[in-house]
Write a protein that holds these residues in place. Sequence first.
Motif, PDB file in Angstrom:
ATOM      1  N   PRO A 131       0.812  -1.220   0.000  1.00  0.00           N
ATOM      2  CA  PRO A 131       0.000   0.000   0.000  1.00  0.00           C
ATOM      3  C   PRO A 131       0.846   1.273   0.000  1.00  0.00           C
ATOM      4  N   VAL A 132       0.342   2.288  -0.695  1.00  0.00           N
ATOM      5  CA  VAL A 132       0.958   3.612  -0.719  1.00  0.00           C
ATOM      6  C   VAL A 132      -0.141   4.669  -0.676  1.00  0.00           C
ATOM      7  N   SER A 133       0.239   5.857  -0.224  1.00  0.00           N
ATOM      8  CA  SER A 133      -0.659   7.011  -0.264  1.00  0.00           C
ATOM      9  C   SER A 133      -0.021   8.044  -1.179  1.00  0.00           C
ATOM     10  N   MET A 134      -0.795   8.597  -2.111  1.00  0.00           N
ATOM     11  CA  MET A 134      -0.254   9.532  -3.090  1.00  0.00           C
ATOM     12  C   MET A 134      -1.184  10.724  -3.282  1.00  0.00           C
ATOM     13  N   GLY A 135      -0.576  11.871  -3.608  1.00  0.00           N
ATOM     14  CA  GLY A 135      -1.359  13.049  -3.927  1.00  0.00           C
ATOM     15  C   GLY A 135      -0.503  14.315  -3.881  1.00  0.00           C
ATOM     16  N   PRO A 136      -0.979  15.419  -4.368  1.00  0.00           N
ATOM     17  CA  PRO A 136      -2.161  15.482  -5.225  1.00  0.00           C
ATOM     18  C   PRO A 136      -1.880  14.813  -6.567  1.00  0.00           C
ATOM     19  N   LEU A 137      -2.847  14.082  -7.062  1.00  0.00           N
ATOM     20  CA  LEU A 137      -2.672  13.337  -8.312  1.00  0.00           C
ATOM     21  C   LEU A 137      -2.606  14.307  -9.487  1.00  0.00           C
TER      22      LEU A 137
END
Length: 242
Positions: A131-137
């Motif tokens: 799992p990863v968290s990304m942003g702003p896309l």
Amino acid sequence: MIRLRRPATAAALTLAAVATAVLGLAGPASAHVTVNPTEAKQGGYGRFAFRVPNESDTASTTKVEVNLPENAPVGSVSTMPVPGWTVTVEKRKVDPPIEVHGSQLTEAVSKLTWTAAPNGGVKPGEFQEFPVSMGPLPQTDRMVFKVLQTYSDGNISRWIEEPTPGGEEPENPAPVLTLTAASASASPVASAPAAAADDDDDDADTGAATAFGVAGLVAGLAGLVLGGLAFLRTRREPVAKS
């Protein structure tokens, strides 16, 4: 007369064998690395998981390398701990800088590498999510993540082929995250409470006017009653003689 069924012909048996072989090969070929969910909003943040199945019957997956697209940099990328695995993060310079929460970032994550502990990894018949968290896309139609999957026997599966819209799926497709345009400003929704407040004000004004009207009517009736009583008292009192 009872008729006996004929035994299966050689042609039918051959056809069944071919079908079994084709179906048997179709399963492993579809078990490629994917990103989940497969769709998100441009400009938003999200939690995504790279799902890595093991296609080998004899070796374990010991390393997974995920390359982020150079043409779609992301300002913030963070990983979730995966038991039995360590992760390293590589960055690269970006120009122009990426704005995140009012700050200008000149670097972006370019590669994530997960490495299994000794004697660990994804065993045959298993899969693992990273799992990863990304942003702003980014403001683009899609993000293509090229992935290298290394096995304990030294073999490497390269999931790096970009799919063609409307075309057949490549033999070794790269995971793709489809990005859709953010929804329009919710100004109509925002104006709804204001309109409701206006309606409440109108109702309050109407209620106040009704209350004042009722109070005036009661006061008027009270005056008439008092006036009538005074008139009757005056008629009953004797008139003084001069």
